[in-house]
Every structure is written in C-alpha cells, then in structure tokens.
Design a protein around this motif. Structure first.
Motif, PDB file in Angstrom:
ATOM      1  N   ALA A 186       0.818  -1.220   0.000  1.00  0.00           N
ATOM      2  CA  ALA A 186       0.000   0.000   0.000  1.00  0.00           C
ATOM      3  C   ALA A 186       0.848   1.265   0.000  1.00  0.00           C
ATOM      4  O   ALA A 186       0.500   2.246  -0.661  1.00  0.00           O
ATOM      5  N   GLU A 187       1.963   1.245   0.722  1.00  0.00           N
ATOM      6  CA  GLU A 187       2.840   2.428   0.766  1.00  0.00           C
ATOM      7  C   GLU A 187       3.467   2.698  -0.595  1.00  0.00           C
ATOM      8  O   GLU A 187       3.612   3.847  -1.004  1.00  0.00           O
ATOM      9  N   MET A 188       3.850   1.629  -1.309  1.00  0.00           N
ATOM     10  CA  MET A 188       4.421   1.788  -2.649  1.00  0.00           C
ATOM     11  C   MET A 188       3.379   2.403  -3.594  1.00  0.00           C
ATOM     12  O   MET A 188       3.695   3.283  -4.396  1.00  0.00           O
ATOM     13  N   LEU A 189       2.132   1.950  -3.474  1.00  0.00           N
ATOM     14  CA  LEU A 189       1.062   2.498  -4.317  1.00  0.00           C
ATOM     15  C   LEU A 189       0.841   3.984  -4.029  1.00  0.00           C
ATOM     16  O   LEU A 189       0.719   4.790  -4.959  1.00  0.00           O
ATOM     17  N   LEU A 190       0.815   4.345  -2.754  1.00  0.00           N
ATOM     18  CA  LEU A 190       0.646   5.760  -2.378  1.00  0.00           C
ATOM     19  C   LEU A 190       1.808   6.599  -2.887  1.00  0.00           C
ATOM     20  O   LEU A 190       1.613   7.702  -3.405  1.00  0.00           O
ATOM     21  N   LEU A 191       3.019   6.087  -2.730  1.00  0.00           N
ATOM     22  CA  LEU A 191       4.216   6.791  -3.179  1.00  0.00           C
ATOM     23  C   LEU A 191       4.173   7.025  -4.692  1.00  0.00           C
ATOM     24  O   LEU A 191       4.382   8.147  -5.163  1.00  0.00           O
ATOM     25  N   CYS A 192       3.899   5.971  -5.436  1.00  0.00           N
ATOM     26  CA  CYS A 192       3.842   6.095  -6.907  1.00  0.00           C
ATOM     27  C   CYS A 192       2.752   7.069  -7.342  1.00  0.00           C
ATOM     28  O   CYS A 192       2.962   7.883  -8.237  1.00  0.00           O
ATOM     29  N   LYS A 193       1.596   6.974  -6.692  1.00  0.00           N
ATOM     30  CA  LYS A 193       0.481   7.871  -7.030  1.00  0.00           C
ATOM     31  C   LYS A 193       0.885   9.332  -6.793  1.00  0.00           C
ATOM     32  O   LYS A 193       0.631  10.199  -7.623  1.00  0.00           O
ATOM     33  N   ALA A 194       1.553   9.594  -5.666  1.00  0.00           N
ATOM     34  CA  ALA A 194       1.994  10.952  -5.335  1.00  0.00           C
ATOM     35  C   ALA A 194       3.032  11.461  -6.338  1.00  0.00           C
ATOM     36  O   ALA A 194       2.938  12.588  -6.835  1.00  0.00           O
ATOM     37  N   ILE A 195       4.012  10.604  -6.657  1.00  0.00           N
ATOM     38  CA  ILE A 195       5.046  10.994  -7.615  1.00  0.00           C
ATOM     39  C   ILE A 195       4.412  11.291  -8.975  1.00  0.00           C
ATOM     40  O   ILE A 195       4.663  12.334  -9.583  1.00  0.00           O
ATOM     41  N   LEU A 196       3.583  10.367  -9.451  1.00  0.00           N
ATOM     42  CA  LEU A 196       2.993  10.515 -10.786  1.00  0.00           C
ATOM     43  C   LEU A 196       2.097  11.748 -10.884  1.00  0.00           C
ATOM     44  O   LEU A 196       2.077  12.414 -11.916  1.00  0.00           O
ATOM     45  N   SER A 197       1.373  12.062  -9.823  1.00  0.00           N
ATOM     46  CA  SER A 197       0.497  13.240  -9.868  1.00  0.00           C
ATOM     47  C   SER A 197       1.297  14.529 -10.036  1.00  0.00           C
ATOM     48  O   SER A 197       0.856  15.462 -10.698  1.00  0.00           O
ATOM     49  N   LYS A 198       2.505  14.572  -9.470  1.00  0.00           N
ATOM     50  CA  LYS A 198       3.372  15.746  -9.630  1.00  0.00           C
ATOM     51  C   LYS A 198       3.825  15.927 -11.080  1.00  0.00           C
ATOM     52  O   LYS A 198       4.204  17.008 -11.491  1.00  0.00           O
ATOM     53  N   TYR A 199       3.802  14.831 -11.852  1.00  0.00           N
ATOM     54  CA  TYR A 199       4.204  14.877 -13.260  1.00  0.00           C
ATOM     55  C   TYR A 199       2.994  14.808 -14.197  1.00  0.00           C
ATOM     56  O   TYR A 199       3.119  14.427 -15.349  1.00  0.00           O
ATOM     57  N   ASN A 200       1.836  15.164 -13.660  1.00  0.00           N
ATOM     58  CA  ASN A 200       0.588  15.216 -14.433  1.00  0.00           C
ATOM     59  C   ASN A 200       0.125  13.878 -14.996  1.00  0.00           C
ATOM     60  O   ASN A 200      -0.458  13.807 -16.068  1.00  0.00           O
ATOM     61  N   TYR A 201       0.387  12.807 -14.254  1.00  0.00           N
ATOM     62  CA  TYR A 201      -0.153  11.492 -14.601  1.00  0.00           C
ATOM     63  C   TYR A 201      -1.274  11.167 -13.619  1.00  0.00           C
ATOM     64  O   TYR A 201      -1.234  11.586 -12.469  1.00  0.00           O
ATOM     65  N   THR A 202      -2.253  10.426 -14.090  1.00  0.00           N
ATOM     66  CA  THR A 202      -3.301   9.920 -13.223  1.00  0.00           C
ATOM     67  C   THR A 202      -2.974   8.467 -12.947  1.00  0.00           C
ATOM     68  O   THR A 202      -2.780   7.692 -13.889  1.00  0.00           O
ATOM     69  N   ALA A 203      -2.887   8.105 -11.684  1.00  0.00           N
ATOM     70  CA  ALA A 203      -2.563   6.720 -11.346  1.00  0.00           C
ATOM     71  C   ALA A 203      -3.771   6.023 -10.735  1.00  0.00           C
ATOM     72  O   ALA A 203      -4.396   6.537  -9.819  1.00  0.00           O
ATOM     73  N   GLU A 204      -4.094   4.866 -11.279  1.00  0.00           N
ATOM     74  CA  GLU A 204      -5.089   3.984 -10.677  1.00  0.00           C
ATOM     75  C   GLU A 204      -4.277   2.874 -10.036  1.00  0.00           C
ATOM     76  O   GLU A 204      -3.345   2.353 -10.663  1.00  0.00           O
TER      77      GLU A 204
END
Length: 125
Positions: free
Chosen positions: A18-36
């Motif tokens: 779960a922490e990896m998913l949260l981390l990736c989602k946060a990183i990707l949002s900063k680069y204008n990606y939407t993460a599911e």
C-alpha cells in the motif's frame, strides 16, 4: 473489446504494498499522470478494460496469481495493446521480463527520475 487509450497520462499500477502504491500515485500526480492503483492482479483483463490505462506497472510479488502470470495473461490477449512494465526488486527481473514479453522493467528501489523516464519512454513509442 479493444483497448484504446483515451487518457494519454493514465497509469495502472499493481502492487500489494500500500505504501508503494501511495508513493507512486503521489510521484505521478506531480508529473501530471493519473494513477489507478490495485493490490490484486487476477482480473487484469477486466481491470485494463475498466481503467483504460496507457501504461501498466506490475509488481511481481502479488498474492494469488502473481504479476508474472498476470502479464502473461495480458500479453496473450491480442486485444491488449497497452505497454506493461514490470517493477520489482526481483534479481531476475530482466529474464522474467523477456520470458513474459513485458515491454520493459524498472528495478526497485528506483529513483523518481528513473520512474518518470521509463514511463515517458514507453508512452512515446
């Protein structure tokens, strides 16, 4: 059904951490990606149809069928056109990537730069 990426910046991430998913989602949002994000991968075909991502990041160690089998299922479906990258700490990641015909791989731990560059590279191909 045919997969057709409508959102050029949507990434589907599979990991049971779960922490990896949260981390990736946060990183990707900063680069204008939407993460599911999903923690199970046994429904990969319906997940891809539902979320319609432009790229899939798949961890290998996921309960039940595991990322390796899920990628094989997706790659054996001629309707799946989305690039699938393995991201894992598995020492054999390169061999596994070739075996299941993944489009690439990203070793964990990875840097933010490596994550973004890997995604951009595969989305531009």
């Amino acid at each position: 059904f045919k997969f057709d990426c409508r959102m050029k910046n949507k990434i589907l991430i599979y990991d049971d951490d779960a922490e990896m998913l949260l981390l990736c989602k946060a990183i990707l949002s900063k680069y204008n990606y939407t993460a599911e994000t999903l923690s199970r991968c046994e429904n990969i075909l319906s997940d891809i149809e539902t979320h319609n991502p432009c790229l899939v990041l798949m961890d290998l160690w996921i309960p039940d069928i595991g990322g390796e089998k899920a990628i094989a299922i997706a790659k054996n479906d001629k309707n799946v056109k989305v690039p699938i990258l393995i991201f894992s700490a598995n020492a054999d990641i390169e061999d596994i990537s070739k075996k299941v015909k993944a489009d690439g791989f990203l070793e964990k731990p990875f840097t933010v730069k490596a994550l973004i560059e890997s995604i951009q590279k595969h989305l531009s191909e």
